[in-house]
Design a protein around this motif. Structure first.
Motif, PDB file in Angstrom:
ATOM      1  N   GLY A 109       0.699  -1.103  -0.041  1.00 49.19           N
ATOM      2  CA  GLY A 109       0.246   0.100  -0.104  1.00 49.19           C
ATOM      3  C   GLY A 109       0.897   1.550   0.203  1.00 49.19           C
ATOM      4  N   PRO A 110       0.202   2.444   0.199  1.00 50.08           N
ATOM      5  CA  PRO A 110       0.924   3.739   0.314  1.00 50.08           C
ATOM      6  C   PRO A 110       1.836   3.693   1.530  1.00 50.08           C
ATOM      7  N   SER A 111       2.808   4.517   1.563  1.00 51.35           N
ATOM      8  CA  SER A 111       3.708   4.912   2.848  1.00 51.35           C
ATOM      9  C   SER A 111       4.378   5.941   2.415  1.00 51.35           C
ATOM     10  N   GLY A 112       5.513   6.414   3.351  1.00 53.18           N
ATOM     11  CA  GLY A 112       6.095   7.629   3.204  1.00 53.18           C
ATOM     12  C   GLY A 112       7.491   7.257   2.348  1.00 53.18           C
ATOM     13  N   VAL A 113       7.599   5.821   2.070  1.00 51.70           N
ATOM     14  CA  VAL A 113       8.819   5.388   1.411  1.00 51.70           C
ATOM     15  C   VAL A 113       8.362   5.118  -0.146  1.00 51.70           C
ATOM     16  N   GLU A 114       8.150   6.223  -0.851  1.00 49.97           N
ATOM     17  CA  GLU A 114       7.616   6.014  -2.073  1.00 49.97           C
ATOM     18  C   GLU A 114       8.394   5.121  -2.952  1.00 49.97           C
ATOM     19  N   THR A 115       9.563   4.917  -2.832  1.00 47.77           N
ATOM     20  CA  THR A 115      10.483   4.362  -3.788  1.00 47.77           C
ATOM     21  C   THR A 115      10.499   2.599  -3.586  1.00 47.77           C
ATOM     22  N   ILE A 116       9.713   2.350  -2.428  1.00 51.34           N
ATOM     23  CA  ILE A 116       9.412   0.890  -2.210  1.00 51.34           C
ATOM     24  C   ILE A 116       8.105   0.431  -2.362  1.00 51.34           C
ATOM     25  N   SER A 117       7.156   1.364  -1.593  1.00 47.45           N
ATOM     26  CA  SER A 117       5.914   0.848  -1.593  1.00 47.45           C
ATOM     27  C   SER A 117       5.017   1.053  -2.733  1.00 47.45           C
ATOM     28  N   LEU A 118       4.153   0.109  -3.149  1.00 53.41           N
ATOM     29  CA  LEU A 118       3.630  -0.015  -4.363  1.00 53.41           C
ATOM     30  C   LEU A 118       2.230   0.584  -4.431  1.00 53.41           C
ATOM     31  N   GLY A 119       1.869   1.070  -3.435  1.00 51.71           N
ATOM     32  CA  GLY A 119       0.509   2.192  -3.536  1.00 51.71           C
ATOM     33  C   GLY A 119      -0.650   1.412  -4.002  1.00 51.71           C
ATOM     34  N   LEU A 120      -0.922   0.118  -3.938  1.00 49.72           N
ATOM     35  CA  LEU A 120      -2.140  -0.507  -4.289  1.00 49.72           C
ATOM     36  C   LEU A 120      -3.182   0.020  -3.495  1.00 49.72           C
ATOM     37  N   PRO A 121      -4.528  -0.174  -3.953  1.00 51.30           N
ATOM     38  CA  PRO A 121      -5.616   0.284  -3.158  1.00 51.30           C
ATOM     39  C   PRO A 121      -6.129  -0.675  -1.966  1.00 51.30           C
ATOM     40  N   TRP A 122      -6.752  -0.230  -0.915  1.00 48.98           N
ATOM     41  CA  TRP A 122      -6.645  -0.715   0.467  1.00 48.98           C
ATOM     42  C   TRP A 122      -7.395  -1.994   0.152  1.00 48.98           C
ATOM     43  N   TRP A 123      -8.293  -2.318  -0.721  1.00 46.72           N
ATOM     44  CA  TRP A 123      -9.129  -3.578  -0.903  1.00 46.72           C
ATOM     45  C   TRP A 123      -8.341  -4.512  -1.523  1.00 46.72           C
ATOM     46  N   LEU A 124      -7.246  -4.315  -2.059  1.00 45.99           N
ATOM     47  CA  LEU A 124      -6.259  -5.319  -2.706  1.00 45.99           C
ATOM     48  C   LEU A 124      -4.985  -5.527  -1.570  1.00 45.99           C
ATOM     49  N   ASN A 125      -4.306  -4.401  -1.137  1.00 41.12           N
ATOM     50  CA  ASN A 125      -3.156  -4.545  -0.392  1.00 41.12           C
ATOM     51  C   ASN A 125      -3.506  -5.124   1.116  1.00 41.12           C
ATOM     52  N   ILE A 126      -4.652  -4.862   1.709  1.00 38.81           N
ATOM     53  CA  ILE A 126      -5.077  -5.503   3.258  1.00 38.81           C
ATOM     54  C   ILE A 126      -5.380  -6.875   2.850  1.00 38.81           C
ATOM     55  N   PRO A 127      -6.100  -7.519   2.032  1.00 40.85           N
ATOM     56  CA  PRO A 127      -6.234  -9.086   1.795  1.00 40.85           C
ATOM     57  C   PRO A 127      -4.665  -9.686   1.399  1.00 40.85           C
ATOM     58  N   LEU A 128      -4.140  -9.103   0.653  1.00 43.90           N
ATOM     59  CA  LEU A 128      -2.836  -9.630   0.060  1.00 43.90           C
ATOM     60  C   LEU A 128      -1.642  -9.668   1.307  1.00 43.90           C
ATOM     61  N   ALA A 129      -1.843  -8.509   2.175  1.00 42.43           N
ATOM     62  CA  ALA A 129      -1.038  -8.622   3.392  1.00 42.43           C
ATOM     63  C   ALA A 129      -1.458  -9.961   4.366  1.00 42.43           C
ATOM     64  N   ILE A 130      -2.731 -10.238   4.525  1.00 43.95           N
ATOM     65  CA  ILE A 130      -3.202 -11.129   5.329  1.00 43.95           C
ATOM     66  C   ILE A 130      -2.891 -12.373   4.814  1.00 43.95           C
ATOM     67  N   LEU A 131      -3.023 -12.850   3.500  1.00 48.30           N
ATOM     68  CA  LEU A 131      -2.716 -13.732   2.625  1.00 48.30           C
ATOM     69  C   LEU A 131      -1.177 -14.183   2.932  1.00 48.30           C
ATOM     70  N   ILE A 132      -0.350 -13.336   2.680  1.00 46.91           N
ATOM     71  CA  ILE A 132       1.023 -13.513   2.802  1.00 46.91           C
ATOM     72  C   ILE A 132       1.429 -13.664   4.270  1.00 46.91           C
ATOM     73  N   ALA A 133       1.217 -13.175   5.119  1.00 47.16           N
ATOM     74  CA  ALA A 133       1.262 -13.522   6.469  1.00 47.16           C
ATOM     75  C   ALA A 133       0.846 -14.843   6.736  1.00 47.16           C
ATOM     76  N   ALA A 134      -0.436 -15.317   6.467  1.00 53.22           N
ATOM     77  CA  ALA A 134      -0.947 -16.557   6.746  1.00 53.22           C
ATOM     78  C   ALA A 134      -0.192 -17.740   6.071  1.00 53.22           C
ATOM     79  N   VAL A 135       0.552 -17.311   4.693  1.00 52.52           N
ATOM     80  CA  VAL A 135       1.246 -18.348   4.107  1.00 52.52           C
ATOM     81  C   VAL A 135       2.526 -18.652   4.715  1.00 52.52           C
ATOM     82  N   PHE A 136       3.114 -17.317   5.427  1.00 48.22           N
ATOM     83  CA  PHE A 136       4.287 -17.476   6.064  1.00 48.22           C
ATOM     84  C   PHE A 136       4.279 -18.227   7.339  1.00 48.22           C
ATOM     85  N   ALA A 137       2.963 -17.941   8.125  1.00 48.27           N
ATOM     86  CA  ALA A 137       2.785 -18.877   9.004  1.00 48.27           C
ATOM     87  C   ALA A 137       2.680 -20.459   8.894  1.00 48.27           C
ATOM     88  N   THR A 138       2.071 -20.590   7.672  1.00 48.29           N
ATOM     89  CA  THR A 138       1.764 -21.980   7.222  1.00 48.29           C
ATOM     90  C   THR A 138       3.177 -22.705   6.890  1.00 48.29           C
TER      91      THR A 138
END
Length: 370
Positions: A109-138
């Motif tokens: 999503g968006p952040s103060g580090v624009e060179t790294i952050s992709l700036g995806l909309p909230w309805w996309l970056n939040i589910p993806l963040a939860i999914l990636i964290a769940a995969v990491f836990a798996t």
């Protein structure tokens, strides 16, 4: 795995044509089943009313810093409680999973580090963040479930330590020691969700959903099988259950809950750095879960409230006694030792013992019944 009927139960069926007791229909053996809303104890309704109207009496500091932080840490500790209480697996990776969720929101999503952050909309970056964290836990769970006891603790601790040092040294993805700043919740329905009252209700609502999810899953066939695996994995395997798959799935579910708490933690601080996943934070989640009680989901939030109160006000107590306020961990450690010494089951264990002793006392004389 079925319950054995009591003596005489096989012959307790009334003959055909016999009158049924009043209040029973369709052959139900007991009274009419109550609605779910009627099965909730009165104390829970009182607590719900207090929490809903808390903004009317509490100031912004208590809403945002104390209660908001309590709900967040409670969700992360709840994920540990699910693994330890229902699965018998004490994992020290939950804070790292929460940090992974927070990092992914900052990166995707968006952040103060624009060179790294992709700036995806909230309805996309939040589910993806939860999914990636769940995969990491798996993935962590796939390694950890092949061990037991102290070995599970050590392997999850090793992975948590490796994750901390990786985030601190990697600048291409995690921005190294600096991390990310200006990570704030999205503006939805015209509401700034980082304002104290809005953030209080946001964290409260998600904490209730996570709590309800844990309670619901614990009563599903998967949850009951997981508890059977906890008690006797060899017998469950003989009955045809895949013990390893159930344990890994538990890590996935717990990882999703921890990720939600991690996202809220980043939004509360509006930043994330490697220290979020540092070893002190990893052990703090264990302390919170143990102090509250690992046997029931409510223990995670009780332990979180105790920890937040000690963490917030112990520096002032130390300063009042002319001691260095940097020693606040000492008070937290002493509180942990006192609770564990008197009750290995945490505060909920103390409450259960008090309730049992109260039930054995005569209400008129105050003496214990024989």
């Amino acid at each position: 795995m079925t319950d054995t009927p009591p003596p005489g139960a096989r012959n307790a069926t009334p003959p055909a044509g016999a009158a049924r007791p009043s209040g029973q229909e369709g052959g139900a053996p007991g009274s009419e089943q109550k609605l779910w809303i009627e099965r909730i104890p009165a104390g829970w309704w009182a607590l719900a009313i207090v929490l809903l109207f808390m903004p009317a009496v509490a100031n912004n500091f208590w809403l945002f810093q104390v209660f908001g932080w309590t709900f967040i840490l409670g969700m992360i500790a709840l994920s540990l409680m699910f693994l330890a209480g229902y699965g018998g697996m004490v994992s020290l990776i939950q804070m790292s999973v929460a940090a992974m969720g927070g990092y992914m929101v900052a990166i995707l999503g968006p952040s103060g580090v624009e060179t790294i952050s992709l700036g995806l909309p909230w309805w996309l970056n939040i589910p993806l963040a939860i999914l990636i964290a769940a995969v990491f836990a798996t993935l962590v769970g796939a390694l950890a479930v092949r061990t037991e006891g102290i070995y599970t603790i050590m392997i999850t601790l090793a992975i948590a330590s490796a994750f901390f040092y990786f985030t601190r040294q990697n600048y291409g993805i995690f921005n190294g020691y600096t991390g990310f700043n200006l990570v704030v919740p999205p503006m939805l329905f015209g509401v700034d969700w980082r304002q104290p009252v809005a953030f209080y209700y946001l964290s409260l609502g998600l904490a209730v959903l996570c709590y309800a999810a844990v309670v619901y899953v614990s009563r599903t066939p998967f949850g009951l099988a997981l508890q059977g695996v906890r008690d006797n994995p060899r017998r469950m395997a003989a009955l045809g259950f895949n013990v390893t798959a159930h344990r890994i799935a538990a890590y996935t579910f717990a990882g999703a809950i921890a990720a939600i708490g991690g996202i809220l933690l980043v939004w509360q601080n509006s930043q994330i750095a490697p220290g979020t996943a540092g070893l002190p934070a990893v052990f703090d989640i264990l302390v919170i879960a143990v102090v509250g009680g690992l046997r029931r989901p409510s223990g995670a939030f009780i332990g979180a409230l105790i920890y937040v109160l000690l963490r917030t006000f112990s520096p002032d107590v130390l300063t009042a006694f002319e001691l260095s306020n940097e020693r606040f961990k000492l008070l937290i450690g002493l509180g942990f030792l006192v609770v564990v010494f008197f009750s290995p089951d945490g505060m909920l264990g103390l409450y259960d013992r008090w309730k049992a002793n109260r039930g054995r006392r005569d209400p008129l004389t105050g003496k214990e019944r024989e």
